[in-house]
Design a protein around this motif. Sequence first.
Motif, mmCIF file in Angstrom:
data_model
loop_
_atom_site.group_PDB
_atom_site.id
_atom_site.type_symbol
_atom_site.label_atom_id
_atom_site.label_comp_id
_atom_site.label_asym_id
_atom_site.label_seq_id
_atom_site.Cartn_x
_atom_site.Cartn_y
_atom_site.Cartn_z
ATOM 1 N N GLN A 196 0.865 -1.173 0.000
ATOM 2 C CA GLN A 196 0.000 0.000 0.000
ATOM 3 C C GLN A 196 0.906 1.229 0.000
ATOM 4 O O GLN A 196 1.813 1.351 0.813
ATOM 5 N N VAL A 197 0.653 2.123 -0.918
ATOM 6 C CA VAL A 197 1.385 3.383 -1.000
ATOM 7 C C VAL A 197 0.435 4.463 -0.516
ATOM 8 O O VAL A 197 -0.597 4.716 -1.139
ATOM 9 N N LEU A 198 0.759 5.075 0.607
ATOM 10 C CA LEU A 198 -0.095 6.103 1.182
ATOM 11 C C LEU A 198 0.638 7.435 1.119
ATOM 12 O O LEU A 198 1.675 7.600 1.748
ATOM 13 N N ILE A 199 0.111 8.357 0.347
ATOM 14 C CA ILE A 199 0.719 9.672 0.203
ATOM 15 C C ILE A 199 0.043 10.616 1.199
ATOM 16 O O ILE A 199 -1.158 10.871 1.095
ATOM 17 N N PRO A 200 0.801 11.127 2.170
ATOM 18 C CA PRO A 200 0.199 12.029 3.156
ATOM 19 C C PRO A 200 -0.173 13.365 2.521
ATOM 20 O O PRO A 200 0.385 13.760 1.494
ATOM 21 N N SER A 201 -1.127 14.047 3.156
ATOM 22 C CA SER A 201 -1.552 15.357 2.657
ATOM 23 C C SER A 201 -1.562 16.359 3.795
ATOM 24 O O SER A 201 -1.446 15.996 4.967
ATOM 25 N N THR A 202 -1.713 17.602 3.441
ATOM 26 C CA THR A 202 -1.777 18.651 4.458
ATOM 27 C C THR A 202 -2.994 18.449 5.352
ATOM 28 O O THR A 202 -3.016 18.937 6.471
ATOM 29 N N ASP A 203 -3.994 17.723 4.885
ATOM 30 C CA ASP A 203 -5.199 17.459 5.675
ATOM 31 C C ASP A 203 -5.026 16.301 6.647
ATOM 32 O O ASP A 203 -5.807 16.155 7.570
#
Length: 181
Positions: free
Chosen positions: A74-81
């Motif tokens: 699983q590739v999880l790209i973090p966000s500012t949210d």
Amino acid sequence: MPAADGGDSAPADAILPQAARLCVHVDGAVKNPGVYYLDAGARVIDAVEAAGGLTKKALTASVNLAQGLEDGQQVLIPSTDSTPSSSSGSHDGAGASDGAGAASIGKIHSSGSASTGNNLVNINEAGVEELVTLSGIGEATAAKIVADREANGPFASLEDLKRVSGIGDKKFEALRDAICL
């Protein structure tokens, strides 16, 4: 025997081996989250591109876009949210901690922290520093978890954590709701 055009060629009915494919789950700050099939040897950047690229809120400083992928990752790209409140341990930028292969395949997510957005600790990625935040896990047991993972590969299921000396049924049940793959 050479082909009529003078070159060597495989017979038309020959079955050539199909290139190995990886199945990865791309989520977080990408335009089209979902499950994607990529060629073996693909990298995190390839998975991100398959998912339509990054959103404007993507935080890539903690993600190693050059990291190789493994099947089931699983590739999880973090966000500012969705930034985690804290990030402990050393990370290779794709979710792995302290040298443990992010390819926790079967289920490795790639984020800046081995903790997920819902504060679960990923037992395939967390380093000693993060594992000791779990109730009932001291430094010695955390070190055993990391050592077991390095020696035997990633945990394929949460229950595999019981293969670590010092983690029996009772301790596992106390941890179950605080951990993930």
